[in-house]
Scaffold this active site. Structure first.
Site, PDB file in Angstrom:
ATOM      1  N   LYS A 177       0.816  -1.219   0.000  1.00  0.00           N
ATOM      2  CA  LYS A 177       0.000   0.000   0.000  1.00  0.00           C
ATOM      3  C   LYS A 177       0.846   1.264   0.000  1.00  0.00           C
ATOM      4  O   LYS A 177       0.621   2.186  -0.788  1.00  0.00           O
ATOM      5  CB  LYS A 177      -0.919  -0.021   1.217  1.00  0.00           C
ATOM      6  CG  LYS A 177      -1.605   1.290   1.540  1.00  0.00           C
ATOM      7  CD  LYS A 177      -2.473   1.164   2.755  1.00  0.00           C
ATOM      8  CE  LYS A 177      -1.678   0.986   4.025  1.00  0.00           C
ATOM      9  NZ  LYS A 177      -0.955   2.206   4.432  1.00  0.00           N
ATOM     10  N   THR A 178       1.846   1.314   0.891  1.00  0.00           N
ATOM     11  CA  THR A 178       2.673   2.517   1.004  1.00  0.00           C
ATOM     12  C   THR A 178       3.432   2.775  -0.293  1.00  0.00           C
ATOM     13  O   THR A 178       3.570   3.921  -0.736  1.00  0.00           O
ATOM     14  CB  THR A 178       3.661   2.379   2.177  1.00  0.00           C
ATOM     15  OG1 THR A 178       2.928   2.142   3.378  1.00  0.00           O
ATOM     16  CG2 THR A 178       4.492   3.632   2.338  1.00  0.00           C
ATOM     17  N   ASP A 209      -4.788   8.004   2.824  1.00  0.00           N
ATOM     18  CA  ASP A 209      -4.321   6.704   3.306  1.00  0.00           C
ATOM     19  C   ASP A 209      -5.272   6.193   4.395  1.00  0.00           C
ATOM     20  O   ASP A 209      -5.920   6.981   5.093  1.00  0.00           O
ATOM     21  CB  ASP A 209      -2.906   6.882   3.876  1.00  0.00           C
ATOM     22  CG  ASP A 209      -2.229   5.552   4.177  1.00  0.00           C
ATOM     23  OD1 ASP A 209      -2.714   4.508   3.706  1.00  0.00           O
ATOM     24  OD2 ASP A 209      -1.203   5.570   4.890  1.00  0.00           O
ATOM     25  N   GLU A 210      -5.358   4.867   4.543  1.00  0.00           N
ATOM     26  CA  GLU A 210      -6.165   4.250   5.605  1.00  0.00           C
ATOM     27  C   GLU A 210      -7.585   4.815   5.636  1.00  0.00           C
ATOM     28  O   GLU A 210      -8.120   5.195   6.682  1.00  0.00           O
ATOM     29  CB  GLU A 210      -5.491   4.455   6.978  1.00  0.00           C
ATOM     30  CG  GLU A 210      -4.045   3.978   7.073  1.00  0.00           C
ATOM     31  CD  GLU A 210      -3.915   2.465   7.159  1.00  0.00           C
ATOM     32  OE1 GLU A 210      -4.916   1.768   6.914  1.00  0.00           O
ATOM     33  OE2 GLU A 210      -2.813   1.981   7.450  1.00  0.00           O
ATOM     34  N   ARG A 240       0.149  -9.276  11.027  1.00  0.00           N
ATOM     35  CA  ARG A 240       1.423  -8.613  11.375  1.00  0.00           C
ATOM     36  C   ARG A 240       2.583  -9.601  11.262  1.00  0.00           C
ATOM     37  O   ARG A 240       3.746  -9.196  11.192  1.00  0.00           O
ATOM     38  CB  ARG A 240       1.403  -8.083  12.818  1.00  0.00           C
ATOM     39  CG  ARG A 240       0.357  -7.044  13.187  1.00  0.00           C
ATOM     40  CD  ARG A 240       0.275  -5.920  12.188  1.00  0.00           C
ATOM     41  NE  ARG A 240      -0.736  -6.204  11.194  1.00  0.00           N
ATOM     42  CZ  ARG A 240      -0.830  -5.583  10.012  1.00  0.00           C
ATOM     43  NH1 ARG A 240       0.073  -4.690   9.671  1.00  0.00           N
ATOM     44  NH2 ARG A 240      -1.781  -5.887   9.152  1.00  0.00           N
ATOM     45  N   GLN A 295      -9.391  -4.108   7.805  1.00  0.00           N
ATOM     46  CA  GLN A 295      -8.554  -3.573   8.873  1.00  0.00           C
ATOM     47  C   GLN A 295      -9.174  -2.318   9.502  1.00  0.00           C
ATOM     48  O   GLN A 295      -8.461  -1.490  10.073  1.00  0.00           O
ATOM     49  CB  GLN A 295      -7.151  -3.268   8.341  1.00  0.00           C
ATOM     50  CG  GLN A 295      -6.417  -4.503   7.845  1.00  0.00           C
ATOM     51  CD  GLN A 295      -4.988  -4.202   7.433  1.00  0.00           C
ATOM     52  OE1 GLN A 295      -4.121  -3.870   8.248  1.00  0.00           O
ATOM     53  NE2 GLN A 295      -4.722  -4.316   6.146  1.00  0.00           N
TER      54      GLN A 295
END
Length: 747
Positions: A32-33, A217-218, A600, A248
């Site tokens: 994503k980043t 983002d997010e 994670r 998420q």
């Protein structure tokens, strides 16, 4: 644009779709980043001015990382991008525009602690019992109302129970005091820009023309106020790109609304949707475990994650006797995995649902001399001595900030108590003066005992001096001189206790931070520094480079990754929380939180639950979390450390933090999860069956001591309580130990 070659086909398509609304559904570990970073770089390469790009994130850490990556792709001009957290970006806009809605540009930003302190003061003044009504509960109600854009009147009309009535009453006075103090809380940093845009369309249009492209983002973590802000800013060009993962979405308690991402295609029917489904982080087994869990949720965007990584090992499930046993199993696994995989301690993370669960984990790590880092402890800028110095600086910037003035009015002690403060407030109300104005007012004469009056006038003169000097000195020079004038460094030095000396070092570190800020941001003002530190989060300040095991809540772990992850406390009523069991929406959020925890893990995942746990001082029996039943059973294996039984605590009186037996059994094959209850009832002795004496050691036994580390027994003599052993330790050599007190554990 050769950097596009570093993207997979779907990522590349998402980066190049720059016109019109775009939603990028980015599964866990799918890059994503990288996509956000490359998209910003691609826009600049196509000729979009960097300062026409607005990029909104949820942590300063994420923003800084993205800025650095973009600069490495297209050069330093990218620094002009408006990139930062929602709160920092809109605080920046408010500094320019807030006079339009009645604030001075030197407004103070109140963090959660400041807000709570103000609410407690209001409750006292209104005679509302803090025993009957929780100040934290009222603060949460007020924050929730703001996130839903409810006024005090609307909140009062939304319910008829006493808690809502009290919250509305406090909310009304809270808003009045914030305005009077020229202060905003975190929620206001979003609400006030929305008010600004809706009431002053000319201001909104100016920013609509400034920002031709918006990146978020997010997006699944946005609340309704953030949603409205984004819609208003993007209304002209509709060049909006949101990136997120509905699976998420875990911040409903902060006001996040999953509908924002679920309904994006309804809001923008012409939007293009890209699904990033290739996971680069986890093994196939870990990813399959996460997928089998999240399938149980009804409300979600369809996607199927896959990975080219190895299958990896099974997910390991530990059924622990109690929370203390849970801690020592974690320690055992860390020791074994670090040796087997050649891992550093920073490669391990222990996750839990509530902060209170860290205690038993910390105890076990300390006893085994394993360093650890807690994310979410008392952050540097929240320590008392730091808040005190910042309080002085905030009054210098904004003399109307009554809450900060009340914080420092008697720090260090100068004899100005509660009675004196009440008299000062009375003078202010009588003459229409702020509390600061009273300190330097002629009306002060004779209102207080002579000594107290002198102290008040001295404080007023000190603050007025630095208000005058504020624009004549650099930020760091002003702070150093002010701290010296206050005299707290000398006071801490004279106290000469470990605690006072630590506080002194913290204040010196704050001065260093101011100097670094001064060097980093030439020409920046003191209010810029105060704004920056008020918006720092726990994740922003965590030092993940330190070689220590990381302990944190599952919420804090989002966005991070570790080779080995432990998820502890997997018991009904704890995870999922008891309050979520009968509420489908809450239960789905708890499941998403579990999904975040699982994803994670890169190489290995341990799941642990305790059959008994102390909760609120009471030993309670637990049943395993439903989430364990929802993960495909063929992905899970039960183990106490490579199939062996790990050490567990004696049953001793509460006041005795006694040693541990070695209860390892010969290695047994892993057993499937569905049979683990029978397995453990067949193979694990009860406390009553265990010897309550010292471990059964013999010459040659390998042991661990909590201070001396690993060693080997070379001699044993004596009997009963008088049994002694000579142990040859790897680091400190031979030691003669009385076993009753040595607390040796077998390796």
């Amino acid at each position: 644009m050769s950097f596009l070659d570093h993207l997979n086909p779907v990522q590349r398509d998402a980066v190049q779709a720059v016109d019109g609304p775009v939603m990028i559904v980015a599964g866990a570990g799918s890059g994503k980043t990288r996509v956000l970073t490359y998209r910003a770089a691609y826009l600049i390469e196509r000729g979009v001015r960097p300062d026409a790009i607005l990029a909104l994130t949820f942590t300063n850490k994420a923003a800084d990382e993205m800025k650095s990556r973009i600069a490495s792709l297209v050069g330093g001009s990218s620094r002009a991008i408006w990139m930062g957290t929602f709160h920092s970006i809109f605080a920046r806009i408010l500094r320019k525009e807030c006079e339009t809605i009645g604030y001075d540009r030197s407004f103070t930003i109140y963090d959660a602690d400041d807000s709570l302190r103000l609410i407690k003061g209001i409750m006292n003044s209104l005679g509302i019992s803090q025993q009957q009504y929780s100040p934290q509960g009222l603060r949460s109600r007020i924050s929730a109302a703001k996130n839903q854009m409810l006024s005090p009147k609307a909140l009062r009309e939304s319910g008829f129970d006493p808690m809502v009535e009290r919250a509305a009453t406090v909310y009304e006075e809270y808003e009045r005091k914030l305005r009077r103090s020229n202060a905003m809380d975190f929620d206001d940093l979003l609400l006030n820009p929305l008010e600004l845009f809706l009431k002053h369309r000319d201001v909104l249009e100016r920013y609509q023309y400034r920002f031709t492209h918006i990146l978020v983002d997010e997006y699944q973590d946005t609340n309704r106020v953030q949603y409205r802000l984004i819609r208003e800013l993007a209304a002209r060009t509709k060049n909006i790109c949101v990136v997120g993962d509905d699976a998420q979405s875990i911040y409903a308690f902060r006001g996040a609304d999953i509908r924002n991402i679920l309904d994006f295609e309804k809001d923008y029917p012409e939007c293009r949707v890209f699904r990033l489904e290739q996971n680069y982080r986890s093994t196939k087994t870990i990813l399959a475990a996460a997928g089998s869990l999240i399938r149980q949720n009804v409300h979600q965007i369809e996607k199927k994650l896959w990975t080219g990584n190895e299958d990896g090992e099974p997910v390991f499930l530990d059924v622990c006797e109690d929370d203390r046993d849970e801690g020592y199993r974690v320690v055992n696994h860390i020791e074994e995995e670090s040796k087997r995989r050649k891992l550093d301690l920073k490669d391990f993370a222990v996750l839990y649902r509530t902060n209170a669960q860290s205690r038993s984990i910390e105890d076990a790590l300390r006893r085994n001399a394993i360093p650890y880092l807690i994310v979410g402890g008392v952050a540097f800028y929240k320590r008392k001595e730091i808040k005190d110095v910042l309080g002085y600086l905030r009054v210098v910037v904004n003399p109307r900030d009554e809450e900060s003035l009340l914080r420092v009015i008697n720090v260090p002690a100068r004899g100005i108590g509660e009675t004196s403060v009440r008299r000062l407030r009375t003078i202010g109300e009588k003459h229409g003066l702020s509390l600061f104005d009273v300190l330097v007012s002629e009306h002060l004469a004779g209102a207080l005992p002579q000594k107290t009056e002198a102290a008040v006038r001295g404080l007023g003169a000190l603050l007025r001096k630095y208000i005058t000097l504020r624009d004549q000195m650099s930020v760091s020079e002003l702070a150093r001189t002010l701290v010296d004038d206050i005299g707290i460094l000398q006071i801490f030095k004279e106290e000469n206790t470990p605690e006072s000396l630590s506080r002194r070092e913290n204040v010196l570190e704050l001065i260093s931070a101011l100097s670094e800020f001064n060097d980093r941001r030439a020409g920046a003002k003191l209010e810029d520094f105060l704004e920056e530190v008020s918006l720092v989060s726990d994740i922003d300040t965590a030092d993940f480079n330190r070689n220590a095991v990381t302990l944190m809540t599952l919420h804090a772990a989002k966005g991070l990754e570790f080779p080995v992850v432990f998820i502890t406390g997997l018991e009904e009523g704890l995870f999922p929380l008891g309050s979520a069991v009968d509420d489908r929406e809450q239960l789905e959020e708890e499941r998403r939180l579990m999904y975040v925890g699982i994803t994670r893990a890169m190489k290995k995942l341990f799941l642990l639950y305790a059959q008994r746990r102390y909760r609120s001082g009471v030993l309670s029996f637990s049943s395993r979390s439903r989430f364990l039943e929802e993960i495909d059973s063929d992905l899970i294996a039960v183990s106490g450390g490579n199939g062996t039984r790990v050490q567990r605590p004696h049953r001793r009186p509460a006041q005795d933090e006694g040693g541990f037996h070695d209860r390892r059994q010969p290695a047994k094959p892993l057993v499937p999860a569905e049979s683990n209850d029978q397995y453990f009832s067949d193979h694990l002795p009860s406390y009553e069956d265990e010897s309550q004496e010292t471990p059964n050691l013999r010459v040659g036994s390998r042991v661990v001591h909590e201070a001396f580390g690993n060693g080997r027994v070379v001699a044993i003599n004596g009997q009963g309580d008088q049994t002694r052993a000579v142990v040859d330790f790897e680091t400190v050599g031979r030691k003669h130990l009385m076993l009753k007190f040595a607390h040796l554990r077998a390796r």
